[in-house]
Design an enzyme around this catalytic site. Sequence first.
Site, PDB file in Angstrom:
ATOM      1  N   ASP A  11       0.846  -1.195   0.000  1.00 28.34           N
ATOM      2  CA  ASP A  11       0.000   0.000   0.000  1.00 28.34           C
ATOM      3  C   ASP A  11       0.880   1.244   0.000  1.00 28.34           C
ATOM      4  O   ASP A  11       0.900   2.020   0.964  1.00 28.34           O
ATOM      5  CB  ASP A  11      -0.932  -0.017   1.220  1.00 28.34           C
ATOM      6  CG  ASP A  11      -1.915  -1.173   1.161  1.00 28.34           C
ATOM      7  OD1 ASP A  11      -2.359  -1.515   0.047  1.00 28.34           O
ATOM      8  OD2 ASP A  11      -2.236  -1.731   2.218  1.00 28.34           O
ATOM      9  N   LYS A  33       0.473  -8.107  -2.679  1.00 32.51           N
ATOM     10  CA  LYS A  33      -0.875  -7.632  -3.000  1.00 32.51           C
ATOM     11  C   LYS A  33      -0.811  -6.193  -3.505  1.00 32.51           C
ATOM     12  O   LYS A  33      -0.319  -5.301  -2.818  1.00 32.51           O
ATOM     13  CB  LYS A  33      -1.769  -7.682  -1.755  1.00 32.51           C
ATOM     14  CG  LYS A  33      -3.185  -7.148  -2.022  1.00 32.51           C
ATOM     15  CD  LYS A  33      -4.113  -7.406  -0.844  1.00 32.51           C
ATOM     16  CE  LYS A  33      -4.154  -6.296   0.172  1.00 32.51           C
ATOM     17  NZ  LYS A  33      -4.941  -5.112  -0.232  1.00 32.51           N
ATOM     18  N   ASP A  60      -5.917  -6.716  -5.914  1.00 34.13           N
ATOM     19  CA  ASP A  60      -7.062  -6.522  -5.015  1.00 34.13           C
ATOM     20  C   ASP A  60      -7.931  -5.371  -5.531  1.00 34.13           C
ATOM     21  O   ASP A  60      -7.858  -4.259  -5.016  1.00 34.13           O
ATOM     22  CB  ASP A  60      -6.530  -6.233  -3.602  1.00 34.13           C
ATOM     23  CG  ASP A  60      -7.625  -6.229  -2.556  1.00 34.13           C
ATOM     24  OD1 ASP A  60      -8.739  -6.705  -2.838  1.00 34.13           O
ATOM     25  OD2 ASP A  60      -7.355  -5.736  -1.437  1.00 34.13           O
ATOM     26  N   LEU A  61      -8.739  -5.669  -6.541  1.00 32.90           N
ATOM     27  CA  LEU A  61      -9.560  -4.613  -7.155  1.00 32.90           C
ATOM     28  C   LEU A  61     -10.996  -4.617  -6.636  1.00 32.90           C
ATOM     29  O   LEU A  61     -11.762  -3.700  -6.943  1.00 32.90           O
ATOM     30  CB  LEU A  61      -9.572  -4.751  -8.688  1.00 32.90           C
ATOM     31  CG  LEU A  61      -8.240  -4.538  -9.397  1.00 32.90           C
ATOM     32  CD1 LEU A  61      -8.453  -4.556 -10.901  1.00 32.90           C
ATOM     33  CD2 LEU A  61      -7.593  -3.218  -8.979  1.00 32.90           C
ATOM     34  N   LYS A  62     -11.383  -5.640  -5.917  1.00 27.82           N
ATOM     35  CA  LYS A  62     -12.738  -5.727  -5.331  1.00 27.82           C
ATOM     36  C   LYS A  62     -13.809  -5.324  -6.355  1.00 27.82           C
ATOM     37  O   LYS A  62     -14.584  -4.397  -6.149  1.00 27.82           O
ATOM     38  CB  LYS A  62     -12.843  -4.866  -4.071  1.00 27.82           C
ATOM     39  CG  LYS A  62     -11.893  -5.296  -2.955  1.00 27.82           C
ATOM     40  CD  LYS A  62     -12.163  -4.550  -1.665  1.00 27.82           C
ATOM     41  CE  LYS A  62     -11.306  -5.016  -0.513  1.00 27.82           C
ATOM     42  NZ  LYS A  62      -9.888  -4.631  -0.602  1.00 27.82           N
ATOM     43  N   LEU A  63     -13.859  -6.074  -7.457  1.00 29.92           N
ATOM     44  CA  LEU A  63     -14.804  -5.760  -8.537  1.00 29.92           C
ATOM     45  C   LEU A  63     -16.248  -5.936  -8.056  1.00 29.92           C
ATOM     46  O   LEU A  63     -16.552  -6.860  -7.296  1.00 29.92           O
ATOM     47  CB  LEU A  63     -14.551  -6.675  -9.741  1.00 29.92           C
ATOM     48  CG  LEU A  63     -13.143  -6.646 -10.321  1.00 29.92           C
ATOM     49  CD1 LEU A  63     -12.985  -7.726 -11.389  1.00 29.92           C
ATOM     50  CD2 LEU A  63     -12.829  -5.271 -10.896  1.00 29.92           C
ATOM     51  N   ASP A  65     -20.076  -5.115 -10.044  1.00 31.72           N
ATOM     52  CA  ASP A  65     -20.870  -4.463 -11.100  1.00 31.72           C
ATOM     53  C   ASP A  65     -21.855  -5.508 -11.617  1.00 31.72           C
ATOM     54  O   ASP A  65     -21.969  -6.589 -11.033  1.00 31.72           O
ATOM     55  CB  ASP A  65     -19.920  -3.949 -12.209  1.00 31.72           C
ATOM     56  CG  ASP A  65     -20.495  -2.721 -12.916  1.00 31.72           C
ATOM     57  OD1 ASP A  65     -21.674  -2.755 -13.302  1.00 31.72           O
ATOM     58  OD2 ASP A  65     -19.753  -1.738 -13.082  1.00 31.72           O
ATOM     59  N   PRO A  67     -23.169  -8.622 -13.878  1.00 34.20           N
ATOM     60  CA  PRO A  67     -22.370  -9.792 -14.263  1.00 34.20           C
ATOM     61  C   PRO A  67     -21.597  -9.599 -15.570  1.00 34.20           C
ATOM     62  O   PRO A  67     -20.407  -9.943 -15.650  1.00 34.20           O
ATOM     63  CB  PRO A  67     -23.430 -10.903 -14.399  1.00 34.20           C
ATOM     64  CG  PRO A  67     -24.494 -10.516 -13.417  1.00 34.20           C
ATOM     65  CD  PRO A  67     -24.555  -9.007 -13.470  1.00 34.20           C
ATOM     66  N   THR A  69     -20.451  -6.911 -17.009  1.00 33.87           N
ATOM     67  CA  THR A  69     -19.326  -5.965 -16.884  1.00 33.87           C
ATOM     68  C   THR A  69     -18.168  -6.591 -16.108  1.00 33.87           C
ATOM     69  O   THR A  69     -16.995  -6.428 -16.480  1.00 33.87           O
ATOM     70  CB  THR A  69     -19.817  -4.679 -16.188  1.00 33.87           C
ATOM     71  OG1 THR A  69     -20.880  -4.143 -16.970  1.00 33.87           O
ATOM     72  CG2 THR A  69     -18.712  -3.654 -16.054  1.00 33.87           C
ATOM     73  N   THR A 119     -14.079  -4.980   6.952  1.00 36.70           N
ATOM     74  CA  THR A 119     -13.932  -4.823   8.408  1.00 36.70           C
ATOM     75  C   THR A 119     -14.283  -3.401   8.853  1.00 36.70           C
ATOM     76  O   THR A 119     -14.429  -3.142  10.040  1.00 36.70           O
ATOM     77  CB  THR A 119     -12.507  -5.193   8.868  1.00 36.70           C
ATOM     78  OG1 THR A 119     -11.590  -4.669   7.910  1.00 36.70           O
ATOM     79  CG2 THR A 119     -12.322  -6.684   8.964  1.00 36.70           C
ATOM     80  N   ARG A 180      -1.414  -8.937  12.942  1.00 35.85           N
ATOM     81  CA  ARG A 180      -0.316  -8.225  13.588  1.00 35.85           C
ATOM     82  C   ARG A 180       0.555  -9.206  14.354  1.00 35.85           C
ATOM     83  O   ARG A 180       0.065  -9.904  15.234  1.00 35.85           O
ATOM     84  CB  ARG A 180      -0.854  -7.165  14.575  1.00 35.85           C
ATOM     85  CG  ARG A 180      -1.488  -5.950  13.886  1.00 35.85           C
ATOM     86  CD  ARG A 180      -0.441  -5.164  13.117  1.00 35.85           C
ATOM     87  NE  ARG A 180      -0.968  -4.017  12.392  1.00 35.85           N
ATOM     88  CZ  ARG A 180      -1.403  -4.038  11.130  1.00 35.85           C
ATOM     89  NH1 ARG A 180      -1.424  -5.160  10.451  1.00 35.85           N
ATOM     90  NH2 ARG A 180      -1.812  -2.929  10.541  1.00 35.85           N
ATOM     91  N   GLN A 189      -6.208  -1.068  12.649  1.00 37.00           N
ATOM     92  CA  GLN A 189      -6.930  -2.346  12.673  1.00 37.00           C
ATOM     93  C   GLN A 189      -7.514  -2.566  14.064  1.00 37.00           C
ATOM     94  O   GLN A 189      -6.836  -2.381  15.065  1.00 37.00           O
ATOM     95  CB  GLN A 189      -5.980  -3.511  12.309  1.00 37.00           C
ATOM     96  CG  GLN A 189      -5.412  -3.443  10.914  1.00 37.00           C
ATOM     97  CD  GLN A 189      -6.400  -3.877   9.835  1.00 37.00           C
ATOM     98  OE1 GLN A 189      -7.587  -4.069  10.101  1.00 37.00           O
ATOM     99  NE2 GLN A 189      -5.919  -4.005   8.607  1.00 37.00           N
ATOM    100  N   GLY A 209       0.601  -5.637   5.873  1.00 39.09           N
ATOM    101  CA  GLY A 209       1.151  -4.456   5.221  1.00 39.09           C
ATOM    102  C   GLY A 209       2.128  -3.707   6.110  1.00 39.09           C
ATOM    103  O   GLY A 209       3.339  -3.967   6.094  1.00 39.09           O
ATOM    104  N   ARG A 210       1.585  -2.766   6.899  1.00 38.53           N
ATOM    105  CA  ARG A 210       2.450  -1.860   7.663  1.00 38.53           C
ATOM    106  C   ARG A 210       3.487  -2.528   8.561  1.00 38.53           C
ATOM    107  O   ARG A 210       4.624  -2.038   8.634  1.00 38.53           O
ATOM    108  CB  ARG A 210       1.576  -0.871   8.456  1.00 38.53           C
ATOM    109  CG  ARG A 210       0.962   0.183   7.535  1.00 38.53           C
ATOM    110  CD  ARG A 210      -0.210   0.885   8.158  1.00 38.53           C
ATOM    111  NE  ARG A 210      -1.368   0.006   8.205  1.00 38.53           N
ATOM    112  CZ  ARG A 210      -2.562   0.377   8.654  1.00 38.53           C
ATOM    113  NH1 ARG A 210      -2.747   1.604   9.106  1.00 38.53           N
ATOM    114  NH2 ARG A 210      -3.562  -0.477   8.648  1.00 38.53           N
TER     115      ARG A 210
END
Length: 230
Positions: A11, A33, A60-63, A65, A67, A69, A119, A180, A189, A209-210
């Site tokens: 990120d 990711k 990680d595009l979290k599509l 729309d 079906p 598309t 979350t 963590r 988080q 990530g962090r």
Amino acid sequence: MSSCELILALDLESKDEARSLLQGIGPDLKWVKVGLQMFTAHGPEWIREVADLGFKVFLDLKLHDIPNTVAKALQSLSDLPIDMLTLHSSGGVEMMAAANQVRLDRKPNLLLLGVTVLTSMDEAQLRRVGVPNSPERQVHNLAGAVVESGVPGLVCSAKELSLLVPDYADQLKFVTPGIRPTGAAADDQKRIVTPSQAAANGSNFIVVGRPIYKAESPRSAVQAINGELA
Ligand code: C5P
């Protein structure tokens, strides 16, 4: 307990920073990711570059729309060197099934993942968008929809695995963020789990990530997490 692998959430804003982070970590890390921030800024070329550096890419595009598309987006993405991709399971069984059909036709080894309840959503927020269930109940409902669609995995909190594993571990791979290592800062988080707890709960992949990219030595942080997972 099945094996659990580490995914680094990249990120970051700048490609230079991301490149030197990945080169510094080296072969102890297998999965990276790339989310909306980097994909929106740097596009498919950046995905190819991360893959060329030797990493497996989780896009990680979290599509979400209609079906047709989402299926078309999958077709466009299927030429990219990606190994995991997300879509919102709340988009429905038909949407997920359409995406899964493209996966089967064009990229059968792609691990397509349904995102369950973010979350950032609590019970009040769910109610506000017309969902009367608790987040946990809703995650379980959506897991059923993911299985029905044929999509082979989902993203959830490692705390929710105890609800999902008994019913769905045979049919789904589980990818869990909100991890963590012991002693690391929680950042924003709220409900955190350690790598070893997540693995013990049945997670197949953890997303971190962090605690890695902000560590003094990202490479040591990766090695420590791998040690905890081994
Ligand atoms: O830095 P940190 O380890 O908290 O990053 C977690 C990653 O997992 C971020 O990319 C975040 O967007 C993602 N994520 C999450 N919670 C979810 C879904 C995705 O933290 N429910």
